[in-house]
Motif scaffolding. Structure first.
Motif, PDB file in Angstrom:
ATOM      1  N   LYS A  72       0.833  -1.207   0.000  1.00  0.00           N
ATOM      2  CA  LYS A  72       0.000   0.000   0.000  1.00  0.00           C
ATOM      3  C   LYS A  72       0.870   1.259   0.000  1.00  0.00           C
ATOM      4  O   LYS A  72       0.632   2.193  -0.769  1.00  0.00           O
ATOM      5  CB  LYS A  72      -0.924  -0.010   1.217  1.00  0.00           C
ATOM      6  CG  LYS A  72      -1.881   1.152   1.272  1.00  0.00           C
ATOM      7  CD  LYS A  72      -2.765   1.070   2.501  1.00  0.00           C
ATOM      8  CE  LYS A  72      -3.627   2.322   2.599  1.00  0.00           C
ATOM      9  NZ  LYS A  72      -4.349   2.372   3.867  1.00  0.00           N
ATOM     10  N   THR A  73       1.890   1.277   0.830  1.00  0.00           N
ATOM     11  CA  THR A  73       2.795   2.426   0.897  1.00  0.00           C
ATOM     12  C   THR A  73       3.531   2.624  -0.426  1.00  0.00           C
ATOM     13  O   THR A  73       3.636   3.752  -0.919  1.00  0.00           O
ATOM     14  CB  THR A  73       3.822   2.232   2.035  1.00  0.00           C
ATOM     15  OG1 THR A  73       3.114   2.043   3.256  1.00  0.00           O
ATOM     16  CG2 THR A  73       4.753   3.425   2.149  1.00  0.00           C
ATOM     17  N   LEU A  74       4.026   1.543  -1.004  1.00  0.00           N
ATOM     18  CA  LEU A  74       4.728   1.641  -2.280  1.00  0.00           C
ATOM     19  C   LEU A  74       3.784   2.064  -3.404  1.00  0.00           C
ATOM     20  O   LEU A  74       4.174   2.825  -4.287  1.00  0.00           O
ATOM     21  CB  LEU A  74       5.396   0.305  -2.623  1.00  0.00           C
ATOM     22  CG  LEU A  74       6.598  -0.083  -1.763  1.00  0.00           C
ATOM     23  CD1 LEU A  74       7.040  -1.505  -2.070  1.00  0.00           C
ATOM     24  CD2 LEU A  74       7.744   0.890  -1.945  1.00  0.00           C
ATOM     25  N   GLN A  75       2.544   1.586  -3.355  1.00  0.00           N
ATOM     26  CA  GLN A  75       1.565   1.965  -4.372  1.00  0.00           C
ATOM     27  C   GLN A  75       1.312   3.466  -4.329  1.00  0.00           C
ATOM     28  O   GLN A  75       1.209   4.112  -5.370  1.00  0.00           O
ATOM     29  CB  GLN A  75       0.253   1.210  -4.156  1.00  0.00           C
ATOM     30  CG  GLN A  75      -0.795   1.516  -5.204  1.00  0.00           C
ATOM     31  CD  GLN A  75      -2.044   0.675  -5.032  1.00  0.00           C
ATOM     32  OE1 GLN A  75      -2.089  -0.256  -4.239  1.00  0.00           O
ATOM     33  NE2 GLN A  75      -3.070   0.993  -5.795  1.00  0.00           N
ATOM     34  N   GLU A  76       1.217   4.036  -3.139  1.00  0.00           N
ATOM     35  CA  GLU A  76       1.029   5.478  -3.013  1.00  0.00           C
ATOM     36  C   GLU A  76       2.217   6.233  -3.585  1.00  0.00           C
ATOM     37  O   GLU A  76       2.062   7.278  -4.209  1.00  0.00           O
ATOM     38  CB  GLU A  76       0.822   5.860  -1.539  1.00  0.00           C
ATOM     39  CG  GLU A  76      -0.497   5.377  -0.964  1.00  0.00           C
ATOM     40  CD  GLU A  76      -0.575   5.532   0.548  1.00  0.00           C
ATOM     41  OE1 GLU A  76       0.390   6.039   1.163  1.00  0.00           O
ATOM     42  OE2 GLU A  76      -1.604   5.134   1.119  1.00  0.00           O
ATOM     43  N   ARG A  77       3.399   5.692  -3.390  1.00  0.00           N
ATOM     44  CA  ARG A  77       4.620   6.366  -3.846  1.00  0.00           C
ATOM     45  C   ARG A  77       4.826   6.220  -5.355  1.00  0.00           C
ATOM     46  O   ARG A  77       5.225   7.156  -6.028  1.00  0.00           O
ATOM     47  CB  ARG A  77       5.818   5.799  -3.099  1.00  0.00           C
ATOM     48  CG  ARG A  77       7.099   6.508  -3.400  1.00  0.00           C
ATOM     49  CD  ARG A  77       8.176   6.095  -2.464  1.00  0.00           C
ATOM     50  NE  ARG A  77       9.367   6.877  -2.754  1.00  0.00           N
ATOM     51  CZ  ARG A  77      10.421   6.894  -2.008  1.00  0.00           C
ATOM     52  NH1 ARG A  77      10.452   6.199  -0.910  1.00  0.00           N
ATOM     53  NH2 ARG A  77      11.463   7.611  -2.347  1.00  0.00           N
ATOM     54  N   VAL A  78       4.541   5.020  -5.894  1.00  0.00           N
ATOM     55  CA  VAL A  78       4.797   4.733  -7.303  1.00  0.00           C
ATOM     56  C   VAL A  78       3.622   5.145  -8.187  1.00  0.00           C
ATOM     57  O   VAL A  78       3.806   5.529  -9.335  1.00  0.00           O
ATOM     58  CB  VAL A  78       5.111   3.227  -7.488  1.00  0.00           C
ATOM     59  CG1 VAL A  78       5.283   2.860  -8.937  1.00  0.00           C
ATOM     60  CG2 VAL A  78       6.341   2.845  -6.709  1.00  0.00           C
ATOM     61  N   GLY A  79       2.414   5.022  -7.668  1.00  0.00           N
ATOM     62  CA  GLY A  79       1.233   5.367  -8.448  1.00  0.00           C
ATOM     63  C   GLY A  79       0.675   4.209  -9.256  1.00  0.00           C
ATOM     64  O   GLY A  79      -0.197   4.397 -10.093  1.00  0.00           O
ATOM     65  N   LYS A  80       1.184   3.011  -9.048  1.00  0.00           N
ATOM     66  CA  LYS A  80       0.696   1.804  -9.712  1.00  0.00           C
ATOM     67  C   LYS A  80       0.509   0.731  -8.658  1.00  0.00           C
ATOM     68  O   LYS A  80       1.060   0.811  -7.570  1.00  0.00           O
ATOM     69  CB  LYS A  80       1.706   1.290 -10.748  1.00  0.00           C
ATOM     70  CG  LYS A  80       1.879   2.139 -11.966  1.00  0.00           C
ATOM     71  CD  LYS A  80       2.827   1.449 -12.932  1.00  0.00           C
ATOM     72  CE  LYS A  80       2.970   2.248 -14.212  1.00  0.00           C
ATOM     73  NZ  LYS A  80       3.883   1.577 -15.151  1.00  0.00           N
ATOM     74  N   ALA A  81      -0.262  -0.289  -9.031  1.00  0.00           N
ATOM     75  CA  ALA A  81      -0.397  -1.440  -8.140  1.00  0.00           C
ATOM     76  C   ALA A  81       0.973  -2.105  -7.993  1.00  0.00           C
ATOM     77  O   ALA A  81       1.738  -2.179  -8.941  1.00  0.00           O
ATOM     78  CB  ALA A  81      -1.403  -2.428  -8.703  1.00  0.00           C
TER      79      ALA A  81
END
Length: 186
Positions: free
Chosen positions: A134-143
């Motif tokens: 979830k944290t990485l998705q917020e940072r990267v903008g992709k699933a």
């Protein structure tokens, strides 16, 4: 990249593109993903399989027979089985690990997700993996799909690689930084 690694990568890329396009045309990407996961697990678990695909001593026919039997036993799609048999006939099974990586990348791109390679000192719980994704998705903008491995030499913390970015919060890394700082002072 060294020349042999570049050649292997190119071979794997061509086979992966063909397999991916055939799976996409037949609308069986989910099945292909399951096949890729199975092949990846088989490569990780079986030293005999890794030795067989890399051995120049084993004949083409023997490699083809072995990989076909493995594909049947694993329940791989006909397209994947045929591609593996063709690779054995052409003495290209040695690129199977790169093929798996290429197919995994193509499937992730098609699904609009990125894969994060996560190395931790101990196995992540499902909750930790979900929070990290979830944290990485917020940072990267992709699933984000987490590919977790364990390396107890990290002592603690994580090393996360997403694309060309790497975040190293491991205790081993911090100790190495402290050691280098101490060397500069003394």
């Amino acid at each position: 990249m060294s020349e042999p690694a570049s050649i292997s990568s190119g071979i794997a890329q061509r086979y992966a593109a063909a397999i991916f396009e055939l799976a996409k045309e037949s609308k069986s990407l989910a099945g292909l993903e399951a096949n890729v996961d199975g092949l990846d697990a088989a490569l990780a678990d079986s030293a005999d399989l890794r030795e067989m695909i890399a051995s120049p001593v084993i004949s083409r026919a023997a490699q083809e027979k072995a990989i076909t039997a493995l594909g049947s036993k694993m329940g791989l799609d006909k397209t994947v089985c045929n591609a593996l048999a063709l690779m054995a006939q052409n003495r290209r099974l040695f690129v199977l690990p790169q093929l798996v990586a290429c197919l995994r990348a193509m499937i992730s791109e098609e699904k609009g997700e990125v894969t994060a390679e996560v190395i931790s000192a101990k196995a992540l719980t499902k909750t930790q993996a979900a929070n990290l994704a979830k944290t990485l998705q917020e940072r990267v903008g992709k699933a984000v799909k987490i590919n977790a491995t364990v390396d107890d030499t990290l002592i603690g913390g994580l090393v996360v690689k997403v694309g060309s970015q790497m975040i190293d919060t491991s205790i081993r890394s911090r100790l190495n930084s402290l050691q280098n700082a101490m060397k500069e002072v003394g």
